[in-house]
Motif scaffolding. Structure first.
Motif, PDB file in Angstrom:
ATOM      1  N   ARG A   8      39.462   5.429  64.281  1.00 40.65           N
ATOM      2  CA  ARG A   8      40.536   4.749  64.613  1.00 40.65           C
ATOM      3  C   ARG A   8      41.742   6.158  64.538  1.00 40.65           C
ATOM      4  O   ARG A   8      42.449   6.267  65.816  1.00 40.65           O
ATOM      5  N   LEU A   9      41.927   6.904  63.783  1.00 38.44           N
ATOM      6  CA  LEU A   9      42.739   7.839  63.634  1.00 38.44           C
ATOM      7  C   LEU A   9      42.528   8.941  64.582  1.00 38.44           C
ATOM      8  O   LEU A   9      43.239   9.372  65.369  1.00 38.44           O
ATOM      9  N   ARG A  10      41.279   9.236  64.729  1.00 39.48           N
ATOM     10  CA  ARG A  10      40.739  10.468  65.886  1.00 39.48           C
ATOM     11  C   ARG A  10      41.251   9.822  67.041  1.00 39.48           C
ATOM     12  O   ARG A  10      41.877  10.713  67.807  1.00 39.48           O
ATOM     13  N   HIS A  11      40.788   8.696  67.534  1.00 42.71           N
ATOM     14  CA  HIS A  11      41.123   8.151  68.832  1.00 42.71           C
ATOM     15  C   HIS A  11      42.710   8.242  69.133  1.00 42.71           C
ATOM     16  O   HIS A  11      43.117   8.789  70.250  1.00 42.71           O
ATOM     17  N   ALA A  20      52.202  15.304  69.110  1.00 40.26           N
ATOM     18  CA  ALA A  20      52.046  16.349  68.200  1.00 40.26           C
ATOM     19  C   ALA A  20      53.355  16.435  67.304  1.00 40.26           C
ATOM     20  O   ALA A  20      54.568  16.236  67.802  1.00 40.26           O
ATOM     21  N   GLY A  21      53.016  16.700  66.127  1.00 37.53           N
ATOM     22  CA  GLY A  21      53.983  17.055  65.157  1.00 37.53           C
ATOM     23  C   GLY A  21      54.301  15.638  64.270  1.00 37.53           C
ATOM     24  O   GLY A  21      55.162  15.663  63.378  1.00 37.53           O
ATOM     25  N   THR A  22      53.834  14.755  64.835  1.00 38.32           N
ATOM     26  CA  THR A  22      53.972  13.312  64.099  1.00 38.32           C
ATOM     27  C   THR A  22      53.395  13.261  62.684  1.00 38.32           C
ATOM     28  O   THR A  22      52.497  13.716  62.314  1.00 38.32           O
ATOM     29  N   LYS A  23      54.546  12.805  61.892  1.00 38.25           N
ATOM     30  CA  LYS A  23      54.227  12.651  60.438  1.00 38.25           C
ATOM     31  C   LYS A  23      53.291  11.426  60.274  1.00 38.25           C
ATOM     32  O   LYS A  23      53.606  10.268  60.635  1.00 38.25           O
ATOM     33  N   LEU A  24      52.225  11.687  59.608  1.00 31.75           N
ATOM     34  CA  LEU A  24      51.208  10.379  59.441  1.00 31.75           C
ATOM     35  C   LEU A  24      51.279   9.908  58.036  1.00 31.75           C
ATOM     36  O   LEU A  24      50.659  10.627  57.113  1.00 31.75           O
ATOM     37  N   LEU A  29      50.105   3.956  58.051  1.00 29.11           N
ATOM     38  CA  LEU A  29      48.827   3.557  58.616  1.00 29.11           C
ATOM     39  C   LEU A  29      48.317   2.518  57.926  1.00 29.11           C
ATOM     40  O   LEU A  29      47.367   1.891  58.507  1.00 29.11           O
ATOM     41  N   GLN A  30      48.377   2.184  56.786  1.00 26.88           N
ATOM     42  CA  GLN A  30      47.991   1.057  56.206  1.00 26.88           C
ATOM     43  C   GLN A  30      48.427  -0.212  56.745  1.00 26.88           C
ATOM     44  O   GLN A  30      47.661  -1.296  57.273  1.00 26.88           O
ATOM     45  N   ASN A  31      49.670  -0.374  57.150  1.00 23.06           N
ATOM     46  CA  ASN A  31      50.306  -1.487  57.742  1.00 23.06           C
ATOM     47  C   ASN A  31      49.746  -1.754  59.370  1.00 23.06           C
ATOM     48  O   ASN A  31      49.319  -2.774  59.861  1.00 23.06           O
ATOM     49  N   SER A  38      42.713   4.904  50.374  1.00 19.30           N
ATOM     50  CA  SER A  38      41.675   5.808  50.095  1.00 19.30           C
ATOM     51  C   SER A  38      40.889   6.174  51.391  1.00 19.30           C
ATOM     52  O   SER A  38      40.822   7.423  51.500  1.00 19.30           O
ATOM     53  N   PRO A  39      40.292   5.113  52.219  1.00 21.82           N
ATOM     54  CA  PRO A  39      39.753   5.657  53.429  1.00 21.82           C
ATOM     55  C   PRO A  39      40.534   6.314  54.162  1.00 21.82           C
ATOM     56  O   PRO A  39      40.250   7.403  54.938  1.00 21.82           O
ATOM     57  N   LEU A  40      41.847   6.217  54.277  1.00 22.81           N
ATOM     58  CA  LEU A  40      42.923   6.671  55.163  1.00 22.81           C
ATOM     59  C   LEU A  40      43.111   8.177  54.615  1.00 22.81           C
ATOM     60  O   LEU A  40      43.196   9.154  55.634  1.00 22.81           O
ATOM     61  N   ARG A  41      43.131   8.491  53.254  1.00 20.59           N
ATOM     62  CA  ARG A  41      43.342   9.741  53.041  1.00 20.59           C
ATOM     63  C   ARG A  41      42.265  10.590  53.393  1.00 20.59           C
ATOM     64  O   ARG A  41      42.345  11.674  53.452  1.00 20.59           O
ATOM     65  N   GLU A  42      41.033  10.147  53.274  1.00 25.31           N
ATOM     66  CA  GLU A  42      39.905  10.874  53.422  1.00 25.31           C
ATOM     67  C   GLU A  42      39.518  11.100  54.868  1.00 25.31           C
ATOM     68  O   GLU A  42      39.283  12.234  55.373  1.00 25.31           O
TER      69      GLU A  42
END
Length: 220
Positions: A8-11, A20-24, A29-31, A38-42
């Motif tokens: 999801r994140l890669r897409h 570009a430059g957006t803070k993640l 991202l959880q919301n 945990s999976p999001l940080r990984e």
């Protein structure tokens, strides 16, 4: 869960959903995705290793910035790795490899023929099949490390392709270029196929450089 979060994140990074430059921020991202932290940080750490995201202990994660110098570096590495991988693949490829390459091109050509005028790179289905075609050409290369690096570099270039597709005033479809590469590969004419692939990648670099030169900012 990590693989799902990563996909999801890669897409969303490649497509420009996150500019570009957006803070993640992990909480945001959880919301948005419904995954735990945990999976999001990984997933973010893996994208950082792939060069799509930058990581800073104090600032957290951000989408990597876009620059002409970075795209030139990506292209330089692709020319070193992909051209040699294609040559090796043509030399080693068997009937199954040929069949897979032809099928990948056919699927790409069918989808492109159904799309209306406009930047096909912004269509997710086309983009996935485009990736599949290019990787199928290299698939018979003996080095798995080389293939993994080629795959990662393709994704890094993909972000620039999509960026440039939003702003280009004139658009040229790539079917003929892809067909010429395919035909040379099937004829086992490695010199011609490699030269065509090199020009194909350099053409993308020139398109991106022209857009970045105009100072067009990334858009979400």
């Amino acid at each position: 869960m990590v693989d799902q979060a990563l996909a999801r994140l890669r897409h969303d990074v490649l497509s420009g959903t996150f500019a570009a430059g957006t803070k993640l921020k992990v909480d945001d991202l959880q919301n948005a995705y419904g995954f735990s932290s945990s999976p999001l940080r990984e997933a973010l750490s893996r994208l950082s290793q792939e060069g799509l995201v930058t990581a800073d202990e104090r600032r957290g994660f951000r989408v990597a910035l876009l620059s002409a110098a970075d795209m030139a570096d990506i292209t330089h590495m692709r020319l070193m790795l992909d051209v040699q991988a294609l040559r090796d693949s043509i030399q080693r490829g068997d009937d199954a490899w040929e069949g897979n390459v032809v099928a990948a091109f056919h699927r790409l050509e069918l989808v492109e023929s159904r799309l209306s005028d406009g930047p096909v790179i912004l269509d997710d289905t086309w983009a996935d099949l485009h990736r599949g075609f290019h990787l199928s050409l290299l698939a018979a290369c003996a080095s798995q490390r080389q293939l993994r690096w080629s795959e990662s570099l393709f994704d890094q270039a993909e972000r620039y392709r999509r960026f440039s597709g939003r702003f280009r005033k004139t658009l040229k479809r790539k079917t003929n270029e892809h067909r010429r590469i395919l035909d040379a590969a099937l004829k086992r004419d490695a010199d011609t196929a490699c030269a065509l692939l090199e020009e194909h990648m350099l053409g993308t670099l020139r398109n991106v450089e022209a857009i970045l030169k105009d100072g067009v900012p990334p858009v979400p």
